[in-house]
Design an enzyme around this catalytic site. Structure first.
Site, short mmCIF file in Angstrom:
data_model
loop_
_atom_site.label_atom_id
_atom_site.label_comp_id
_atom_site.label_asym_id
_atom_site.label_seq_id
_atom_site.Cartn_x
_atom_site.Cartn_y
_atom_site.Cartn_z
N ARG A 76 0.76 -1.48 0.25
CA ARG A 76 -0.10 0.30 -0.02
C ARG A 76 1.17 0.98 -0.13
O ARG A 76 1.51 1.39 0.85
CB ARG A 76 -1.14 -0.09 1.24
N ASP A 107 -10.30 -2.06 -5.66
CA ASP A 107 -10.77 -0.46 -5.74
C ASP A 107 -9.95 0.39 -5.89
O ASP A 107 -10.08 1.36 -6.42
CB ASP A 107 -12.23 -0.79 -5.80
N THR A 130 -9.31 -9.65 -5.02
CA THR A 130 -9.20 -9.26 -3.93
C THR A 130 -10.36 -10.94 -3.06
O THR A 130 -11.26 -11.12 -3.66
CB THR A 130 -10.37 -8.16 -3.79
P1 ATP Z 1 -7.94 -4.68 -0.64
O1 ATP Z 1 -9.45 -5.09 -1.33
O2 ATP Z 1 -7.00 -5.65 -0.36
O3 ATP Z 1 -8.21 -3.32 0.16
P2 ATP Z 1 -7.07 -2.37 -2.34
O4 ATP Z 1 -6.55 -2.25 -4.25
O5 ATP Z 1 -8.66 -1.63 -2.66
O6 ATP Z 1 -7.35 -3.77 -2.14
P3 ATP Z 1 -5.61 0.06 -0.71
O7 ATP Z 1 -5.19 0.28 -0.30
O8 ATP Z 1 -7.67 0.54 -1.07
O9 ATP Z 1 -6.67 -1.72 -1.83
O10 ATP Z 1 -4.96 0.51 -2.12
C1 ATP Z 1 -4.10 0.19 -2.60
C2 ATP Z 1 -3.24 1.11 -3.24
O11 ATP Z 1 -3.45 2.39 -4.36
C3 ATP Z 1 -2.57 2.14 -1.86
O12 ATP Z 1 -1.66 1.82 -1.39
C4 ATP Z 1 -2.33 3.20 -3.27
O13 ATP Z 1 -1.27 3.61 -3.20
C5 ATP Z 1 -3.83 3.69 -4.53
N1 ATP Z 1 -4.45 4.08 -3.44
C6 ATP Z 1 -5.50 4.00 -3.40
N2 ATP Z 1 -6.21 4.65 -3.55
C7 ATP Z 1 -5.92 6.32 -4.12
C8 ATP Z 1 -6.35 7.59 -4.34
N3 ATP Z 1 -7.27 8.07 -4.17
N4 ATP Z 1 -5.28 8.18 -5.16
C9 ATP Z 1 -4.25 7.75 -5.83
N5 ATP Z 1 -3.26 5.97 -5.04
C10 ATP Z 1 -4.60 5.50 -4.73
#
Ligand code: ATP
Length: 328
Positions: A76, A107, A130
């Site tokens: 992350r 997402d 996921t």
């Molecule tokens: P999971 O469903 O397992 O939580 P995820 O992809 O939703 O997976 P997140 O931690 O929400 O996991 O997002 C992963 C990475 O995506 C973040 O660490 C960040 O680097 C990037 N990211 C998330 N939201 C944003 C945003 N609004 N702007 C830019 N980068 C983002």
């Protein structure tokens, strides 16, 4: 197929899920098939910012289709949430002559990919990885089926001890915002009650229902609780409440935790990952960008990333009813 891309990068981001490796394998081999150079990016967006890329060919992904986790590692990245961070990532890609990006994640990862595309016009394609199955535009996310099998296996084992000791078990499963894992695994594991974030059963109704089960001759019970369930503050408080308000059961708690994310992907997830990887690369080749590949009505379909990140998938109300009838 018009050849619009020559060098493609693939990364895994956010929480890992079983099937991510199978998806990496599929992306890499589809690239090899079409004569596209493929680069693996380590540690998600963090590696993109650092330029931590590795050239991958068809042989680099041997022996990983059956492995959980992700060989590219996931992370992350706080820095990718900033314009400066994304600017660095863009420069790394341009310096390496990479012209398209496949993001395997949830997402949050797709939100980052979409913003990145909007800022720099860089072609991106998402693969939903996921275990939560909460992404709009696909009936199944990568890892969901494997996680369900893991949870059902755990419930079967817990039931052995529950029935040997007349115990009532509260079993916590993953699902902060959605109850897909709880609902499906609960039905498959024969749970007496399933508590999900989408429905607030109320503590009194829970006790009433457990008492009814007991009177109907059940000597042990299993209640599946999704992490984000709204009925009590946490699963241990639920246990205390039921302890105080019910007699005759020895009440226990089991939190399944991260084991739900691990293990070899199921056959379903391996096939899904293979299909999604092919679709992702070939869609980029077709000049498509800003989409997520998904399984809809048995077919691989594209959903615009901005739709995929809007809201969460809804639970199937028919399953709720089935669960109610089965716990009679
Ligand atoms: P999971 O469903 O397992 O939580 P995820 O992809 O939703 O997976 P997140 O931690 O929400 O996991 O997002 C992963 C990475 O995506 C973040 O660490 C960040 O680097 C990037 N990211 C998330 N939201 C944003 C945003 N609004 N702007 C830019 N980068 C983002």
């Amino acid at each position: 197929m018009p050849k619009t891309i020559k060098k493609l990068a693939v990364l895994t981001s956010g929480g890992d899920s079983p099937g991510m490796n199978a998806a990496i394998r599929s992306v890499v081999r589809t690239c090899a098939y079409h004569g596209i150079e493929c680069f693996g990016v380590y540690k998600g967006y963090e590696g993109l910012i650092e330029g931590d890329f590795k050239r991958m060919d068809a042989r680099s992904v041997k022996g990983i289709i059956n492995k959980g986790g992700t060989i590219l590692k996931s992370a992350r990245s706080k820095e990718f949430r900033t314009v400066e961070g994304r600017q660095k990532a863009y420069k790394q890609l341009i310096d390496a002559n990479i012209d398209s990006l496949v993001v395997i994640g949830g997402d949050g990862s797709f939100t980052g990919a979409l913003i990145f595309n909007q800022e720099f016009g860089f072609p991106v394609m998402g693969i939903p990885g996921t275990i939560d199955n909460d992404i709009v535009g696909t009936s199944h996310t990568l890892g969901f089926d494997t996680a369900l099998n893991t949870v059902v296996d755990a419930i079967d084992k817990i039931r052995d001890t529950a029935s040997s000791h007349n115990r009532l078990f509260f079993v916590e499963v993953m699902g902060r915002d959605v109850g897909h894992i709880a609902l499906n695994a609960g039905i498959a594991g024969g749970a007496e009650e399933i508590l999900i974030p989408e429905e607030d059963l109320g503590l009194d109704r829970l006790v009433e229902s457990l008492n009814r089960s007991r009177k109907s001759g059940k000597t042990s019970s299993i209640v599946i609780v999704a992490e984000g369930d709204k009925i009590g503050k946490n699963i241990f408080e639920l246990k205390d409440y039921v302890d105080d308000n019910m007699e005759g059961y020895d009440v226990r708690v089991s939190v399944l935790g991260h084991m739900q994310r691990g293990g070899p992907p199921s056959c379903f997830d391996r096939v899904l990952a293979s299909r999604m990887g092919v679709k992702a690369v070939e869609s980029l080749l077709d000049g498509e960008t800003n989409y997520m590949v998904g399984l809809l009505n048995g077919k691989m379909e594209l959903t615009p990333l901005d739709n995929a990140i809007k809201g969460k998938t809804k639970i199937n109300l028919e399953l709720l009813r089935v669960s109610d009838i089965m716990s009679t």
